[in-house]
Design a protein around this motif. Structure first.
Motif, PDB file in Angstrom:
ATOM      1  N   PRO A 119     -41.988 -48.484  58.058  1.00  0.00           N
ATOM      2  CA  PRO A 119     -41.635 -47.452  57.065  1.00  0.00           C
ATOM      3  C   PRO A 119     -42.816 -47.133  56.141  1.00  0.00           C
ATOM      4  N   PRO A 120     -42.743 -46.031  55.415  1.00  0.00           N
ATOM      5  CA  PRO A 120     -43.813 -45.663  54.478  1.00  0.00           C
ATOM      6  C   PRO A 120     -43.990 -46.712  53.376  1.00  0.00           C
ATOM      7  N   LEU A 121     -45.240 -46.874  52.944  1.00  0.00           N
ATOM      8  CA  LEU A 121     -45.567 -47.895  51.951  1.00  0.00           C
ATOM      9  C   LEU A 121     -44.926 -47.652  50.591  1.00  0.00           C
ATOM     10  N   LEU A 122     -44.877 -46.398  50.175  1.00  0.00           N
ATOM     11  CA  LEU A 122     -44.390 -46.112  48.830  1.00  0.00           C
ATOM     12  C   LEU A 122     -42.869 -46.159  48.742  1.00  0.00           C
ATOM     13  N   ALA A 123     -42.216 -46.273  49.886  1.00  0.00           N
ATOM     14  CA  ALA A 123     -40.751 -46.276  49.888  1.00  0.00           C
ATOM     15  C   ALA A 123     -40.181 -47.684  49.790  1.00  0.00           C
ATOM     16  N   VAL A 124     -40.700 -48.588  50.629  1.00  0.00           N
ATOM     17  CA  VAL A 124     -40.184 -49.956  50.694  1.00  0.00           C
ATOM     18  C   VAL A 124     -41.343 -50.909  50.992  1.00  0.00           C
ATOM     19  N   THR A 125     -41.066 -52.206  50.942  1.00  0.00           N
ATOM     20  CA  THR A 125     -42.131 -53.204  51.096  1.00  0.00           C
ATOM     21  C   THR A 125     -42.339 -53.667  52.534  1.00  0.00           C
ATOM     22  N   ASP A 126     -41.581 -53.125  53.477  1.00  0.00           N
ATOM     23  CA  ASP A 126     -41.600 -53.635  54.859  1.00  0.00           C
ATOM     24  C   ASP A 126     -43.008 -53.651  55.470  1.00  0.00           C
ATOM     25  N   ALA A 127     -43.758 -52.569  55.288  1.00  0.00           N
ATOM     26  CA  ALA A 127     -45.096 -52.491  55.880  1.00  0.00           C
ATOM     27  C   ALA A 127     -46.025 -53.538  55.268  1.00  0.00           C
ATOM     28  N   GLN A 128     -45.891 -53.765  53.958  1.00  0.00           N
ATOM     29  CA  GLN A 128     -46.701 -54.804  53.309  1.00  0.00           C
ATOM     30  C   GLN A 128     -46.384 -56.177  53.893  1.00  0.00           C
ATOM     31  N   VAL A 129     -45.108 -56.433  54.086  1.00  0.00           N
ATOM     32  CA  VAL A 129     -44.684 -57.724  54.635  1.00  0.00           C
ATOM     33  C   VAL A 129     -45.303 -57.943  56.016  1.00  0.00           C
ATOM     34  N   LEU A 130     -45.235 -56.936  56.872  1.00  0.00           N
ATOM     35  CA  LEU A 130     -45.780 -57.076  58.222  1.00  0.00           C
ATOM     36  C   LEU A 130     -47.310 -57.127  58.219  1.00  0.00           C
ATOM     37  N   SER A 166     -47.694 -45.262  56.597  1.00  0.00           N
ATOM     38  CA  SER A 166     -48.142 -44.064  55.883  1.00  0.00           C
ATOM     39  C   SER A 166     -47.777 -44.239  54.420  1.00  0.00           C
ATOM     40  N   SER A 167     -48.220 -43.308  53.598  1.00  0.00           N
ATOM     41  CA  SER A 167     -47.854 -43.422  52.180  1.00  0.00           C
ATOM     42  C   SER A 167     -46.418 -42.944  51.970  1.00  0.00           C
ATOM     43  N   GLY A 168     -46.054 -41.849  52.637  1.00  0.00           N
ATOM     44  CA  GLY A 168     -44.710 -41.291  52.495  1.00  0.00           C
ATOM     45  C   GLY A 168     -44.151 -40.867  53.833  1.00  0.00           C
ATOM     46  N   PRO A 169     -42.956 -40.321  53.843  1.00  0.00           N
ATOM     47  CA  PRO A 169     -42.329 -39.892  55.100  1.00  0.00           C
ATOM     48  C   PRO A 169     -42.944 -38.592  55.634  1.00  0.00           C
ATOM     49  N   GLY A 170     -42.822 -38.386  56.924  1.00  0.00           N
ATOM     50  CA  GLY A 170     -43.247 -37.126  57.530  1.00  0.00           C
ATOM     51  C   GLY A 170     -44.736 -36.932  57.661  1.00  0.00           C
ATOM     52  N   GLU A 171     -45.503 -38.024  57.620  1.00  0.00           N
ATOM     53  CA  GLU A 171     -46.956 -37.897  57.710  1.00  0.00           C
ATOM     54  C   GLU A 171     -47.498 -38.198  59.113  1.00  0.00           C
ATOM     55  N   GLY A 172     -46.610 -38.556  60.036  1.00  0.00           N
ATOM     56  CA  GLY A 172     -47.031 -38.714  61.424  1.00  0.00           C
ATOM     57  C   GLY A 172     -47.250 -40.144  61.875  1.00  0.00           C
ATOM     58  N   LYS A 173     -46.733 -41.122  61.147  1.00  0.00           N
ATOM     59  CA  LYS A 173     -46.997 -42.524  61.527  1.00  0.00           C
ATOM     60  C   LYS A 173     -46.328 -42.904  62.856  1.00  0.00           C
ATOM     61  N   SER A 174     -45.101 -42.436  63.088  1.00  0.00           N
ATOM     62  CA  SER A 174     -44.405 -42.814  64.322  1.00  0.00           C
ATOM     63  C   SER A 174     -45.077 -42.191  65.541  1.00  0.00           C
ATOM     64  N   THR A 175     -45.489 -40.937  65.405  1.00  0.00           N
ATOM     65  CA  THR A 175     -46.217 -40.283  66.488  1.00  0.00           C
ATOM     66  C   THR A 175     -47.532 -40.995  66.760  1.00  0.00           C
ATOM     67  N   SER A 206     -50.878 -40.529  45.800  1.00  0.00           N
ATOM     68  CA  SER A 206     -50.045 -41.294  46.742  1.00  0.00           C
ATOM     69  C   SER A 206     -50.915 -42.095  47.708  1.00  0.00           C
ATOM     70  N   ALA A 207     -52.001 -41.468  48.173  1.00  0.00           N
ATOM     71  CA  ALA A 207     -52.912 -42.162  49.087  1.00  0.00           C
ATOM     72  C   ALA A 207     -53.557 -43.363  48.386  1.00  0.00           C
ATOM     73  N   LYS A 208     -53.967 -43.154  47.137  1.00  0.00           N
ATOM     74  CA  LYS A 208     -54.586 -44.268  46.388  1.00  0.00           C
ATOM     75  C   LYS A 208     -53.587 -45.396  46.158  1.00  0.00           C
ATOM     76  N   LYS A 209     -52.361 -45.011  45.814  1.00  0.00           N
ATOM     77  CA  LYS A 209     -51.333 -46.027  45.573  1.00  0.00           C
ATOM     78  C   LYS A 209     -51.029 -46.809  46.848  1.00  0.00           C
ATOM     79  N   ALA A 210     -50.987 -46.101  47.971  1.00  0.00           N
ATOM     80  CA  ALA A 210     -50.724 -46.773  49.252  1.00  0.00           C
ATOM     81  C   ALA A 210     -51.819 -47.793  49.554  1.00  0.00           C
ATOM     82  N   LYS A 211     -53.067 -47.395  49.338  1.00  0.00           N
ATOM     83  CA  LYS A 211     -54.175 -48.325  49.580  1.00  0.00           C
ATOM     84  C   LYS A 211     -54.104 -49.526  48.627  1.00  0.00           C
TER      85      LYS A 211
END
Length: 235
Positions: A168-179, A57-66, A199-204
């Motif tokens: 984790p969210p994209l805008l927080a750390v690089t982990d999702a990009q790495v994977l 997700s772009s940030g926390p609490g957006e429902g990615k884990s669910t 935030s959505a544009k930055k995540a993309k």
């Protein structure tokens, strides 16, 4: 004292436990939308079978884990052998959702302390196994970008038809990009009325810098007058 600690732990578990509606109520409109997402992913690539998905997700609490957990469920319901991996080494939650221990997990395999088959949990859901995060490491991005991660993926592909990573969210750390660089596709989860357009544009943009393939976007938490709660479409 022990009772207070136990009560606090139970509160944490309840607050971080994700709803597996695709399993608990498979005929519900929301479950049907998860199945629609599954179908879209299955048909998203003609020449390449999708076997590994990053959900972020772009940030926390957006429902990615669910979303990650429920997508894993619907793929398992399709008859595929599925492994859900808690790749959020910053704030893991999957062990709460499935009520299993998190003593060993993904970090245990990446650090070569345990083999994959020693730390995978069987769930109550047919065809679905879970790899929890394990001990939280000081260097998540380095672990995910390591050769051990590539070897782990090869091991997973030997036993499973599909692997779904919660990251984790994209805008927080690089982990999702790495994977994303190591997996077949990425699904971006946004929250209606909460996720800001910038935030959505930055995540993309961050995903565009990887070698990964953005499969689509799930707009979560959107209130609809009809029975559609989720929207999925190509970027």
């Amino acid at each position: 004292m022990g009772s207070k600690k136990s009560k606090k732990l139970k509160q944490i578990m309840m607050s971080t436990r994700r709803k597996l509606i695709a399993h608990d109520n498979p005929q519900s409109p929301i479950s049907e939308q998860y199945k629609t997402v599954r179908t879209s992913i299955n048909f998203s690539s003609v020449d390449q079978q999708i076997r590994s998905i990053v959900v972020t997700s772009s940030g926390p609490g957006e429902g990615k884990s669910t979303t990650a957990a429920n997508l894993a469920v619907v793929f398992a319901q399709e008859g595929k052998n599925v492994l859900l991996v808690d790749g959020d080494m910053r704030k893991p939650t999957s062990h709460y959702t499935f009520n299993v221990n998190n003593t060993f997990g993904l970090t245990s395999t990446l650090s070569r302390q345990k083999a994959l088959r020693e730390v995978v949990h069987q769930t109550d859901i047919k065809n679905l196994d879970l790899l929890t995060c394990g001990p939280i490491p000081p260097n998540p991005a380095e672990l995910l970008s390591s050769r051990s991660m590539e070897e782990l993926l090869k091991d997973i592909y030997q036993d499973y038809d599909m692997v779904v990573f919660d990251t984790p969210p994209l805008l927080a750390v690089t982990d999702a990009q790495v994977l994303s660089n190591k997996c077949d596709g990425t699904v971006l989860v946004l929250s209606s009325g909460t996720t800001e357009v910038d935030s959505a544009k930055k995540a993309k943009e961050l995903l565009d810098t990887t070698k990964g393939k953005l499969l689509g976007v799930i707009l979560n938490n959107r209130e609809m007058k009809d029975t559609s709660y989720y929207y999925y479409g190509k970027n």
